[in-house]
Every structure is written in structure tokens, then in C-alpha cells.
Scaffold this motif. Structure first.
Motif, PDB file in Angstrom:
ATOM      1  N   GLU A 267      11.153  -2.928  77.719  1.00 63.44           N
ATOM      2  CA  GLU A 267      12.751  -3.656  78.182  1.00 63.44           C
ATOM      3  C   GLU A 267      13.297  -2.278  77.594  1.00 63.44           C
ATOM      4  N   ASN A 268      14.549  -2.196  78.537  1.00 63.00           N
ATOM      5  CA  ASN A 268      15.502  -1.231  78.304  1.00 63.00           C
ATOM      6  C   ASN A 268      16.220  -1.460  76.972  1.00 63.00           C
ATOM      7  N   ILE A 269      16.693  -0.497  76.615  1.00 60.01           N
ATOM      8  CA  ILE A 269      17.406  -0.435  75.346  1.00 60.01           C
ATOM      9  C   ILE A 269      18.617   0.242  75.702  1.00 60.01           C
ATOM     10  N   LEU A 270      19.806  -0.395  75.172  1.00 64.40           N
ATOM     11  CA  LEU A 270      21.182   0.052  75.402  1.00 64.40           C
ATOM     12  C   LEU A 270      21.943   0.667  74.325  1.00 64.40           C
ATOM     13  N   ALA A 271      22.639   1.678  74.504  1.00 63.17           N
ATOM     14  CA  ALA A 271      23.630   2.043  73.664  1.00 63.17           C
ATOM     15  C   ALA A 271      24.926   1.723  73.958  1.00 63.17           C
ATOM     16  N   TYR A 272      25.716   1.034  72.815  1.00 61.90           N
ATOM     17  CA  TYR A 272      27.220   0.653  72.865  1.00 61.90           C
ATOM     18  C   TYR A 272      27.952   1.662  72.018  1.00 61.90           C
ATOM     19  N   LEU A 273      28.672   2.246  73.038  1.00 55.72           N
ATOM     20  CA  LEU A 273      29.378   3.621  72.335  1.00 55.72           C
ATOM     21  C   LEU A 273      30.783   3.736  72.512  1.00 55.72           C
ATOM     22  N   ARG A 274      31.534   2.264  72.657  1.00 55.74           N
ATOM     23  CA  ARG A 274      33.045   2.033  72.487  1.00 55.74           C
ATOM     24  C   ARG A 274      33.561   2.647  71.257  1.00 55.74           C
ATOM     25  N   GLU A 275      33.022   2.106  70.321  1.00 55.38           N
ATOM     26  CA  GLU A 275      33.459   2.643  68.933  1.00 55.38           C
ATOM     27  C   GLU A 275      32.446   3.602  68.360  1.00 55.38           C
ATOM     28  N   GLN A 276      31.253   3.547  68.630  1.00 58.03           N
ATOM     29  CA  GLN A 276      30.077   4.342  67.714  1.00 58.03           C
ATOM     30  C   GLN A 276      30.128   5.787  68.560  1.00 58.03           C
ATOM     31  N   CYS A 277      29.746   6.776  67.742  1.00 56.71           N
ATOM     32  CA  CYS A 277      29.285   7.954  68.090  1.00 56.71           C
ATOM     33  C   CYS A 277      27.810   8.116  68.040  1.00 56.71           C
ATOM     34  N   ALA A 278      27.150   8.964  68.608  1.00 55.15           N
ATOM     35  CA  ALA A 278      25.752   9.052  68.755  1.00 55.15           C
ATOM     36  C   ALA A 278      25.338  10.468  68.220  1.00 55.15           C
ATOM     37  N   LEU A 279      24.010  10.392  67.714  1.00 55.37           N
ATOM     38  CA  LEU A 279      23.237  11.599  67.089  1.00 55.37           C
ATOM     39  C   LEU A 279      21.721  11.553  67.818  1.00 55.37           C
ATOM     40  N   VAL A 280      21.406  12.541  68.503  1.00 56.75           N
ATOM     41  CA  VAL A 280      20.249  12.756  69.094  1.00 56.75           C
ATOM     42  C   VAL A 280      19.405  13.997  68.671  1.00 56.75           C
ATOM     43  N   VAL A 281      18.373  13.900  67.858  1.00 58.96           N
ATOM     44  CA  VAL A 281      17.900  15.134  67.250  1.00 58.96           C
ATOM     45  C   VAL A 281      16.347  15.190  67.985  1.00 58.96           C
ATOM     46  N   GLY A 282      15.970  16.424  68.086  1.00 58.19           N
ATOM     47  CA  GLY A 282      14.405  16.544  68.879  1.00 58.19           C
ATOM     48  C   GLY A 282      14.306  18.085  68.710  1.00 58.19           C
ATOM     49  N   PRO A 283      13.059  18.649  68.343  1.00 58.70           N
ATOM     50  CA  PRO A 283      12.647  19.675  68.152  1.00 58.70           C
ATOM     51  C   PRO A 283      12.263  20.657  69.468  1.00 58.70           C
ATOM     52  N   THR A 284      12.293  21.610  69.605  1.00 57.24           N
ATOM     53  CA  THR A 284      11.882  22.309  71.159  1.00 57.24           C
ATOM     54  C   THR A 284      10.706  21.832  71.473  1.00 57.24           C
ATOM     55  N   GLY A 285      10.647  21.011  72.781  1.00 54.95           N
ATOM     56  CA  GLY A 285       9.624  20.633  73.245  1.00 54.95           C
ATOM     57  C   GLY A 285       9.304  19.273  73.350  1.00 54.95           C
ATOM     58  N   SER A 286      10.398  18.537  72.388  1.00 55.81           N
ATOM     59  CA  SER A 286      10.261  17.097  72.381  1.00 55.81           C
ATOM     60  C   SER A 286      10.801  16.411  73.540  1.00 55.81           C
ATOM     61  N   GLY A 287      11.618  17.111  74.379  1.00 52.58           N
ATOM     62  CA  GLY A 287      12.302  16.132  75.756  1.00 52.58           C
ATOM     63  C   GLY A 287      13.737  16.002  75.293  1.00 52.58           C
ATOM     64  N   LYS A 288      14.207  16.916  74.449  1.00 56.16           N
ATOM     65  CA  LYS A 288      15.622  16.624  74.253  1.00 56.16           C
ATOM     66  C   LYS A 288      16.588  16.926  75.259  1.00 56.16           C
ATOM     67  N   THR A 289      16.452  18.005  76.054  1.00 54.60           N
ATOM     68  CA  THR A 289      17.204  18.492  77.002  1.00 54.60           C
ATOM     69  C   THR A 289      16.993  17.073  78.218  1.00 54.60           C
TER      70      THR A 289
END
Length: 699
Positions: A267-289
Motif C-alpha cells: 500500500e502507498n505511504i503518503l507524506a503530509y507536508l502542510r505543516e511538517q518538514c521532511a528529512l531524507v537520509v541515504g548513503p551513496t548507492g542507496s537510491g537517494k537521488t
């Protein structure tokens, strides 16, 4: 009147009879009585032997009985149809003998018709009830089997939780996932202070006890109240499958959530960003780009979002969303020019500073300019809509900017923190990325407090992945649960941290999304546009976007510079503060240019026999097996590292954005070079380094 018109008139008048339709109780009885009357009248007039009618009736009764048995009709239906044939045949025989035009004959015929119709209607109702009962019995059997399966699952997990967690729960329901990837258990905790955290902390042991496949987990989360727990059990590992971004580029809204990937239950997971900021971490090769592109795709599809992107790595994260539109490579279905997929792209330090200044001015101006609107709406949150869009500021490796000690970077960091601090209510939010979930990245209180939507792409990498700091309060999360590229953990205020995977978004899909969403992008409201000023209005001017086109026209696939010097060109790094790897690459170029001549390729015709070759460094070592530009650049970095050597992670970091090279790929090259003697390994464990043979021989 023409024949066609006459036919139309005749067809449009009177009842329409469907001669192919079956008989009902009324039409069937009418057909039977009129047929019997016609046969009796004709037979009496022609002196037909009366026994023929009786023989035909008997044959009809027998034929209908045989057909009814084949289709498994009820005995009542078989008897009704056979009796109808026999009664009709009997009346016809009697009428042929005594005359069909008497009042006795006509009255008995009418009575017979009414009786046949009533019997047929009764038989039809009985058949319908019989069929419905058969369907109900089948459904009850299926429900009983499913209920039995659920009861077995409930009993099994009650016993397992008691054995592993020493907690006796009572299962209230078992829901099988529609995707077929697992099920959820709704259980009631025992009295005495037991909490769902106790079960959540034992997730690895529960998964092992259930003998779940690798990548599948049994995770616990809060139930409907504090005395309930939901246990999600994954039985099919959907994370190992690579799924491309959904091809339905329909309209989204920031207020209803932006899909960022899918959970283990598919099932899809949704990000609700009206009030929240987001942080995405991932080392090289993890698919961050790739994850960044997925995020930008969702924002592009939203009708109430404008995306501003900062990427000091030559704008590489945003260029695929801008260049196709600026270069006129694509157009809408109507043949119109398209707008860029992002509203503003900053790939240089100065442009990033300009963008952040504009964002601060927009936030402050909105607070003053929309006081009447806020008062009418009786809210302190600016109502976001296509007329007043939210600005989503995506900053690639922005967490590293905040943690940097460089003076210039600190100035950018102050602006980023100011946007995060003052702009929540006025609809300006940020999405920051980082290379790892470390104390340095998560040490800033503003990030921890505002970035409640968090993603950790692991790709199996354990270094710099402190999931406890990334998702405080979540237990049982292990990096080895998500060893696949693009997989990791995602947590939001609405959904606890759990396994997920981002879709793979392909370059052609980015172009399709740009074209499909061009007319959907909102325009910046007048209040905000006035605050942003000329810096925003002229963001796509030729002189402001020249650096984007320079990347395309001067960066050659073979790594050579545009002036024909043949030196290694890593222009993707030209706008970043010089790192240790950059310094090594620069030293290498300077040494080649200043100290050595350029040797001819011995494999070419003009290479000579060796006597006429210059005495300089022979760069043919970078050819042969190292014939790809990425391998040549990697070997050049290894050579530039000198006696100190370098590691796979350092090389991959330099090459990742220009060539898409992963750490695993560099490790494979280094192993190959060790086998053929091109490189040597020095040290062990975390201190292991790789040295080029030309420097290893100096020791």
C-alpha cells in the motif's frame, strides 16, 4: 410515401415483440392453451385420430423431463412441466372427440390455462429460492473456511506472543491484506500494565519464530486505544521487487498527501507536508537521488505546490526537471511549450542565497498581506490552494549544509533555519537530504523538531545509519531488514516508522511528467511574487540559466575538457567547496599538466615503435579494461591519492552524481585492479585503503 418511411412508421407503432425471448408463467400458459385449442379445432375438422395428440403430449413430457434432469432442476419443476404437457394433451384428445367449440370445452381450457400459469409461477419461484440458497451455502462454506483460517492464525500468534514476549493477548480480529502480502492482527493486551512497545521490541524474535522469509517482519503498532495493539505480519517480501513509478500522473494535492513509496503490504505511504518538514537520509548507492526525483514527481503532480530546488552539486537533482523544458525538447499534447517541472532551480552558491532570501521575504510578506484572509477563515494557518500555493524547498544534502563549519555554508545554513523557523504557518516548508543518519546531521534541534517526516534509505549500508536517532521511540528497526536499493524506513506523524520502498522513476517518466503536469502548475500569488521581486521574476533569464546549458555543452562523456587539453573534468563539483577528494583530483590534474608530457597510445598507428615516444607518464594505463569514463575517472582518483591511498566510499562519492556510480560498483573495480596488480590494499578493517601500483612500488 416511400417504402422506407412506411417501414419506419410501421416499426414505430404497436408493441414490440421479441420472438427470441423465453416464456414466463403468463405467456407460457397462453401459448399452451392457444396451441391446444388450435390442434383440437384442426383435428376435429379433419377427423384426425385423437390418439396422436396424446402421443405428442407424452413425448413432450418425456423430453422436458430429460432436459430438466440434465440441468438439475428440482423434482417439483420436473413434475410441473410434465403435468402441463400431459394435461394439455389430454384436453386436446377429449376436445377432438367431443368438439372444441362447446362451452364445456372452452371453460375447461381456460381453467387449464390458469392452472398451468400458477404452477409455472410457483415452480419458477421455487427454482429461484433454490438457486439463492445454493449460493448462500457456498458463501457460508467459503466464510467458514476463511474463518477457520483466521482462527488458526489467531491461535498460532497468541501462543507465539506468549512464548516470545511472555504476554497473553486476546485476538479480536484478523484482516487478510488485499494484496496477498500478509495480514494484520488486532489484539487486546492483558490488564496489568502491558504495552504494545513490549511486543514491538521483540519483532526480530517474533519474525524468526514464525519462520518468515528474509525481508518479512512482524511489527507492532498502537491499536485503537492504549490497551490494544496491531501486529502487521508480512509473508511476501515486496521490497525485493523493483517497481517503477506509477504511470497514472493524476492530480494530487498537498492537503491529501503526496505518495512517496509503498509499505511491505504494497500500500502507498503518503507524506503530509502542510505543516511538517521532511528529512531524507541515504548513503551513496542507496537510491537517494532516485528518491529525490520521486519527491519532485509528486510535487509536480500537485496543483497547490511550487517546488524550489537547491543542489550545490551543479544542480544535478533538478536539471532533469528543467532542461527538457528550457531546451524545447518536449511539448504538451496540444503542441504548446511546457513549463519546467520545478519552479526554481539553484545550482550555485549565489543563486541558492538569492532563493533563500526570496523565501524569507515571501513568508514575511504573506504574514502581512493575508491578515484579512486569515481573519475570515478564522485560522492562523494560511489556506493553501492553487490560488495561494505552498512553496516546497527541496535542498539536496541540505543537512550537511547545516552541519558545515565553512563560513559561506554557515550563511546558507542560517537562511535555511530561518525559513524553517518562521514560515510554517505561511506555507513554506523544506525537504532536506543527507548522506547518513548521524549525530552531526540530527544534532540540530530545529531539524529534530520540525522534520517529522523522516526517511532512511539503507540499501544494506550500516555505516552512518543510526536508526535509533533517526526514529526515536521506534524499536526493532534493523538495517539488514532493507538490504535492497531504494528500500529503507519511513515514519510520519500519521504512520510509525516501518519498512518501505521508493518507486524507481525512469528518465523518460520525468519527461512524461513534465509534459503531463505543465498546465497544472500554479503561479505564485501576487502578494508572494511582489515579495520575491525581480530575483524570482527573472529566474529563467538566459544569463541566470547559462550554467545549466554549460553542463550539457562542455561536459563530455570521455571526461575531457572542452579546450581539448585531455585533462580530467569533474565540473559537477565545481560549485562546491573543495573537499579532500576534490583536492586529490585537482592535484592529479596539475601534476599531469605541469610535470609530464602526454604519451601516445601504443595501440594506435602513430604510436611508434617506442623509440620516438616521449618520456612522460603514459596514460594508456587508463584505457584497455578501464574503457568506461567512470572507470577512467575512478582510476585517476586512485592515482591522485598518492601513497596515502583512498577508499571505495570516497571514490564513489566523487563519481556518484556525474556517472551514477555506486560504492558497490567501485568495490568491484578495486577487487579487479587488485587481482591484476593495478592497485594494492593497505591496512585492515575500517582503516583499509587502496593505493595505485605506481605509488605502492615506492614504499
Amino acid at each position: 410515401m416511400s417504402s422506407t418511411a412506411t417501414a419506419k412508421k410501421n416499426n414505430s407503432s404497436g408493441p414490440v415483440l421479441d420472438w427470441a425471448a423465453g416464456h414466463g408463467p403468463v405467456t407460457g400458459a397462453l401459448s399452451a392453451t392457444t396451441g391446444a385449442f388450435a390442434v383440437a379445432t384442426t383435428g376435429a375438422a379433419t377427423a384426425m385420430p385423437p390418439g396422436w395428440a396424446l402421443a405428442v403430449g407424452a413425448a413432450g413430457a418425456l423430453g422436458h423431463t430429460v432436459v430438466g434432469l440434465r440441468v438439475r432442476n428440482a423434482g417439483r419443476t420436473l413434475a410441473t412441466r410434465a403435468a402441463s404437457w400431459l394435461v394439455g394433451a389430454g384436453w386436446t384428445t377429449w376436445a377432438m372427440t367431443n368438439g372444441p367449440l362447446t362451452w364445456a370445452a372452452l371453460g375447461s381450457l381456460a381453467t387449464m390455462g390458469v392452472g398451468i400459469g400458477a404452477a409455472a409461477r410457483s415452480a419458477a419461484l421455487f427454482e429461484e429460492a433454490r438457486e439463492e440458497e445454493a449460493i448462500a451455502v457456498e458463501q457460508r462454506q467459503i466464510a467458514a473456511e476463511l474463518s477457520a483460517e483466521r482462527r488458526a492464525i489467531a491461535a498460532e500468534w497468541v501462543d507465539r506472543i506468549q512464548r516470545v514476549c511472555s504476554i497473553t493477548v486476546r485476538v479480536l480480529g484478523v484482516e487478510m491484506w488485499e494484496t496477498g502480502a500478509g495480514f494484520s492482527i488486532d489484539a487486546e493486551l492483558p490488564s496489568g500494565g502491558a504495552t504494545w512497545n513490549k511486543i514491538a521490541s521483540e519483532s526480530p524474535r517474533l519474525s524468526a519464530d514464525a519462520r518468515l522469509p528474509h525481508g518479512c517482519t512482524a511489527t507492532a503498532s498502537p491499536g485503537i486505544d492504549q490497551g490494544r495493539v496491531i501486529i502487521d505480519v508480512t509473508t511476501v517480501n515486496v521490497l525485493e521487487q523493483e517497481r517503477t513509478y506509477p504511470s497514472d500522473y493524476g492530480t494530487l494535492s498537498l492537503l491529501t498527501g503526496i505518495p512517496w513509496g509503498y509499505r511491505t503490504n504494497a500500500e502507498n505511504i503518503l507524506a503530509y507536508l502542510r505543516e511538517q518538514c521532511a528529512l531524507v537520509v541515504g548513503p551513496t548507492g542507496s537510491g537517494k537521488t532516485n528518491m529525490v526525483h520521486t519527491i519532485l514527481a509528486g510535487f509536480a503532480r500537485a496543483e497547490d505546490v511550487l517546488t524550489w530546488v537547491i543542489d550545490l552539486n551543479a544542480g544535478s537533482a533538478g536539471l532533469p526537471w528543467v532542461l527538457p523544458a528550457l531546451n524545447g525538447d518536449i511539448e504538451t499534447l496540444e503542441g504548446k511549450p511546457v513549463r519546467p517541472g520545478v519552479d526554481w532551480l539553484a545550482g550555485t552558491y549565489d543563486e541558492a542565497l538569492t532563493m533563500l532570501d526570496a523565501a524569507v521575504r515571501v513568508a514575511k510578506q504573506r504574514k502581512m498581506g493575508y491578515q484579512d484572509l486569515l481573519s475570515k477563515a478564522n485560522t492562523d494557518l494560511l489556506p493553501i490552494s492553487p490560488r495561494i500555493p505552498q512553496i516546497m524547498l527541496v535542498i539536496d544534502e541540505g543537512a550537511e549544509i547545516l552541519a558545515s563549519s565553512d563560513r559561506a555554508m554557515r550563511k546558507l545554513a542560517e537562511k535555511i533555519l530561518e525559513v524553517i523557523r518562521i514560515a510554517r504557518a505561511m506555507g513554506v516548508r523544506t525537504v532536506l537530504t543527507a548522506l547518513g543518519a548521524t549525530g552531526t546531521v540530527l544534532g540540530n534541534l530545529m531539524i529534530r523538531r520540525e522534520a517529522k517526516v523522516r526517511v532512511a534509505l539503507t540499501g544494506g549500508e550500516t555505516e552512518g545509519m543510526d536508526l535509533g536517532k533517526m526514529f526515536p521511540g521506534s524499536r526493532g528497526l534493523r538495517v539488514d531488514q532493507a538490504p535492497f536499493k531504494g528500500a529503507g524506513f519511513m515514519g510520519t506523524p500519521e504512520s510509525p516508522a516501518a519498512l518501505f520502498k521508493a518507486w524507481r522513476i525512469l528518465p523518460n517518466q520525468i519527461r512524461e511528467i513534465i509534459a503531463a503536469t505543465s498546465d497544472r502548475h500554479p503561479t505564485l500569488d501576487s502578494v508572494s511574487a511582489k515579495a520575491a521581486g525581480p530575483a524570482y521574476a527573472r529566474r529563467w533569464d538566459a544569463e541566470r540559466t547559462a550554467w545549466m546549458r554549460d553542463q550539457v555543452t562542455t561536459d563530455h562523456a570521455d571526461g575531457a575538457s572542452s579546450d581539448g587539453s585531455g585533462t580530467l573534468r569533474l565540473s559537477a563539483l565545481s560549485n562546491r567547496p573543495e573537499s579532500a577528494e576534490d583536492a586529490l583530483a585537482r592535484r592529479f590534474r596539475e601534476e599531469i599538466d605541469a610535470q609530464f608530457g602526454t604519451a601516445s597510445d601504443p595501440n594506435t598507428a602513430d604510436g611508434g615503435d617506442g623509440a620516438d615516444r616521449p618520456a612522460g607518464l603514459n596514460l594508456s594505463a587508463l584505457r584497455g579494461e578501464q574503457d568506461s569514463p567512470a572507470q577512467q575517472a575512478a582510476l585517476a582518483l586512485l592515482l591522485a591519492a598518492g601513497r596515502e591511498g583512498t577508499g571505495a566510499s570516497a571514490i564513489a562519492r566523487v563519481l556518484a552524481d556525474q556517472y551514477g556510480t555506486t560504492r558497490q560498483t567501485v568495490v568491484g573495480w578495486l577487487k579487479t585492479w587488485m587481482r591484476d596488480g593495478t592497485a594494492a590494499r593497505v591496512g585492515e578493517g575500517t582503516k583499509a585503503r587502496y593505493v595505485h601500483r605506481s605509488h605502492a612500488s615506492d614504499d
